[in-house]
Design an enzyme around this catalytic site. Structure first.
Site, PDB file in Angstrom:
ATOM      1  N   TYR A 159       0.830  -1.211   0.000  1.00 19.57           N
ATOM      2  CA  TYR A 159       0.000   0.000   0.000  1.00 19.57           C
ATOM      3  C   TYR A 159       0.862   1.258   0.000  1.00 19.57           C
ATOM      4  CZ  TYR A 159      -4.060  -2.943   0.771  1.00 19.57           C
ATOM      5  OH  TYR A 159      -5.069  -3.872   0.625  1.00 19.57           O
ATOM      6  N   GLU A 190      -2.756  -7.548  -3.139  1.00 16.55           N
ATOM      7  CA  GLU A 190      -3.481  -6.383  -2.635  1.00 16.55           C
ATOM      8  C   GLU A 190      -2.698  -5.125  -2.961  1.00 16.55           C
ATOM      9  OE1 GLU A 190      -4.737  -6.276   1.492  1.00 16.55           O
ATOM     10  OE2 GLU A 190      -5.444  -8.354   1.407  1.00 16.55           O
TER      11      GLU A 190
HETATM   12  N1  CKX Z   1      -4.867  -6.208   4.026  1.00 15.73           N
HETATM   13  C1  CKX Z   1      -1.703  -3.458   5.056  1.00 15.73           C
HETATM   14  C2  CKX Z   1      -5.821  -7.166   4.543  1.00 15.73           C
HETATM   15  C3  CKX Z   1      -7.192  -6.747   4.164  1.00 15.73           C
HETATM   16  C4  CKX Z   1      -7.472  -5.292   4.557  1.00 15.73           C
HETATM   17  C5  CKX Z   1      -6.470  -4.406   3.886  1.00 15.73           C
HETATM   18  C6  CKX Z   1      -6.818  -2.937   4.138  1.00 15.73           C
HETATM   19  C7  CKX Z   1      -5.122  -4.849   4.498  1.00 15.73           C
HETATM   20  C8  CKX Z   1      -3.970  -3.984   4.330  1.00 15.73           C
HETATM   21  C9  CKX Z   1      -2.800  -4.372   5.173  1.00 15.73           C
HETATM   22  O1  CKX Z   1      -8.103  -7.598   4.795  1.00 15.73           O
HETATM   23  O2  CKX Z   1      -8.780  -4.947   4.268  1.00 15.73           O
HETATM   24  O3  CKX Z   1      -6.353  -2.369   5.107  1.00 15.73           O
HETATM   25  O4  CKX Z   1      -7.573  -2.349   3.381  1.00 15.73           O
END
Ligand code: CKX
Length: 604
Positions: free
Chosen positions: A475, A513
């Site tokens: 991110y 992600e």
């Molecule tokens: N990852 C830095 C797991 C997802 C969350 C996502 C978020 C995170 C990010 C971890 O289940 O929704 O924060 O949007």
């Protein structure tokens, strides 16, 4: 093999499946008196009505009911016709979240831990034929560090329990998938698996079937037009298919496999399923489907929708596939738990690739782990006394998931975790065993992976060597240096990618992600965080970095749609990183992805 059959329910001349979905009776049991007072035997003391399947949370209007944590009970009656006396009888719940005990006519017929995989109970000896039967289910939605997914329970000053997930999705609970009464021959087909070998227009379909009783197995394979393509005899064998049609990415071809169990030459059971002939392999930096490289384009998803929570709905699933096809996607990850079986059946038909994930999420001790995780903050987890129990649960759920999903052509990989702590000795030892276990279970030996957050950095992570392709959740530009600092974020992103490149791992990397919370209502020129313009910019900048590294073989944006999460200062009535809104309308970024994915050279 597990002690029961996980085969998807069907009706045919030998088997009957009757849906028990509908309006059941329901009761919360905050004081846990139901077990003491034997509600399983005596029935619920008082109740309201409750639709099955559904999560209960969003049906109520009071906070204590929506956020209810603890024991809760369901009750219904069902009728079992007496014309199938010679059949074994089962109850099959697609899932009960998170743990359950099932009572039929007052007797305990099954118990299950884990909220996202089937619960199957043999009721042959307790069911009354030609009469009404009472079915009672005890369930519990508490979270702990000994069960998947991980979290804890806080006792509020009022004495009320409140669940504290270590993960970022609402802890929807209940009987969230369909319930069936199954009547199956006493000597029956209980399992089958297929593996494939493909050579120049010819395919070998190696099958293995398990059954009860002493009969013989006969197998027939039919093409899409219903023509017999190959047949065989015996519980294990090979079907040779000349001129085989392959199941391909976004171009599916499904054969029907028919298994028959014969005793003294007479068919006593039959089970049909749709399978796709294809191979999956990781070779160097490529993911190969039928020997050809495929670049994964798509999403991390959730089973999540208004009112029903995580309950499966054909209409929502159909809309999701249409939206994904519209913007050129070919893949999704079942973040962060195995989905209802219908998702995989639809993916098989649509030629979608699925990374099938077990509910191993929240393995990092932090109330809001997504925030700590995004910044790469060190957290610990694997040093606690609950770990051996957690590991047993983890292993059993990996087994149940692979057992349930092994024959879907759409499933190209199993993901064995999401964002755990991966840097300690404890983590390395824990995951070594989990991966070794999973490798023994999959007849197709599909790639195994896991999604890793920022703290799983190239110089610190102890677990990446276990992964056949490396999945990163990153991110940069959101949790790290967002808004006006996005250029610096991209520089940091490029630095991390260079560090991975220097390791010369020669394996594919997939981004499982990346994303930015975006309110569909917000626009601003130039964009600021939370606006649609910023989400577009974030996506474009992120892609610029990914495209510099040829070992990147996939991008699954977070998330397909906005979804419900626990409330808190980081979430505006849910996580808003959706490329689509919660009711499945595109944000601007959906067009950014469409533009990119439709044009990609490696488009399939
Ligand atoms: N990852 C830095 C797991 C997802 C969350 C996502 C978020 C995170 C990010 C971890 O289940 O929704 O924060 O949007």
């Amino acid at each position: 093999m597990l002690g029961y059959s996980e085969l998807y329910p069907c009706s045919n001349a030998y088997r009957s499946k009757v849906s028990l979905d509908g309006l059941w009776r329901f009761s919360f049991d905050a004081d846990g008196v139901g077990k003491e007072k034997e509600w399983g035997r005596n029935g619920l003391a008082s109740s309201c009505s409750m639709p099955v399947p559904s999560a209960f949370a969003d049906l109520f209007t009071k906070e204590e009911e929506r956020d209810y944590t603890g024991d809760f009970w369901y009750e219904t009656e069902f009728y079992c016709p007496d014309d199938l006396q010679d059949r074994a009888c089962f109850l099959r719940f697609g899932s009960i979240t998170h743990r359950a005990a099932v009572y039929c006519n007052g007797q305990l017929v099954g118990e299950h831990e884990g909220g996202f995989l089937p619960v199957v109970c043999d009721i042959t000896d307790v069911v009354k034929r030609g009469e009404a039967n009472r079915l009672v289910v005890w369930a519990n939605n508490e979270l702990s560090e000994a069960a998947l997914p991980c979290g804890s329970v806080k006792i509020l000053a009022s004495g009320r329990k409140l669940v504290k997930p270590y993960f970022d999705f609402f802890n929807y609970a209940g009987i969230q998938r369909s319930v069936y009464l199954l009547q199956i021959p006493k000597h029956a087909i209980v399992d089958y698996s297929v593996t494939y070998e493909i050579e120049e227009g010819r395919a070998k379909v190696n099958y293995e079937a398990a059954h009860t009783g002493d009969g013989d197995i006969w197998v027939s394979l039919y093409d899409q037009d219903g023509n017999l393509a190959a047949s065989g005899e015996g519980a294990k064998g090979t079907l040779c298919v000349e001129g085989a049609h392959l199941w391909n990415v976004r171009n599916a071809y499904l054969y029907t496999i028919k298994l028959e169990l014969k005793e003294n030459g007479r068919v006593v059971d039959e089970y049909k399923d749709r399978i796709g002939i294809r191979t999956v392999k990781v070779e160097g930096e490529k993911i190969l489907v039928n020997g050809k490289p495929v670049y994964l384009k798509g999403y991390g998803k959730h089973e999540d929708f208004e009112i029903m929570g995580r309950a499966f709905q054909w209409a929502v699933a159909k809309r999701d596939f249409e939206c994904m096809k519209w913007n050129g996607a070919n893949c999704f990850r079942t973040s962060h738990y195995p989905y209802a079986e219908e998702w995989y059946r639809m993916a098989d038909e649509e030629g979608f690739l699925v990374i099938d994930e077990v509910a191993a999420v929240g393995m990092m001790r932090s109330f809001a782990n997504f925030a700590d995780a995004g910044k790469g903050k060190h957290t610990y987890f694997f040093e606690t006394p609950t770990v051996p129990e957690l590991k047993k649960n983890h292993m059993r759920q990996v087994e149940e998931m692979i057992q349930r999903d092994k024959n879907h052509p759409s499933v190209i990989a199993f993901s064995l975790f999401n964002e755990p702590e991966t840097t300690s000795d404890g983590a390395a030892a824990y995951f070594k065993d989990i991966f070794a276990w999973a490798r023994e279970l999959d007849p197709q030996r599909r790639p195994l992976t896991g999604a890793m957050e920022k703290n799983s950095a190239p110089d610190k992570c102890r677990c990446y060597p276990l992964l056949d392709f490396i999945c990163l959740n990153r991110y940069y530009g959101w949790y790290i240096a967002g808004g006006p600092e996005i250029e610096e974020a991209m520089e940091l992103f490029a630095q991390e990618m260079k560090a991975w490149e220097e390791k010369k791992l020669h394996v594919p990397f997939v981004f499982t992600e990346f994303g930015a919370d975006t309110l569909a209502s917000e626009h601003k020129l130039p964009g600021v965080m939370w606006t649609q313009e910023y989400q577009d910019k974030y996506m474009e900048k992120t892609f610029e970095i990914m495209d510099r590294f040829p070992f990147v073989q996939g991008e699954l944006a977070w998330n397909f749609a906005d979804f419900q999460a626990q409330e808190g200062i980081m979430r505006v009535n849910g996580n808003k990183k959706g490329i689509f809104t919660r009711n499945r309308q595109p944000k601007n970024a959906a067009y950014v992805l469409k533009n990119r994915w439709e044009k990609m050279e490696r488009n399939q």
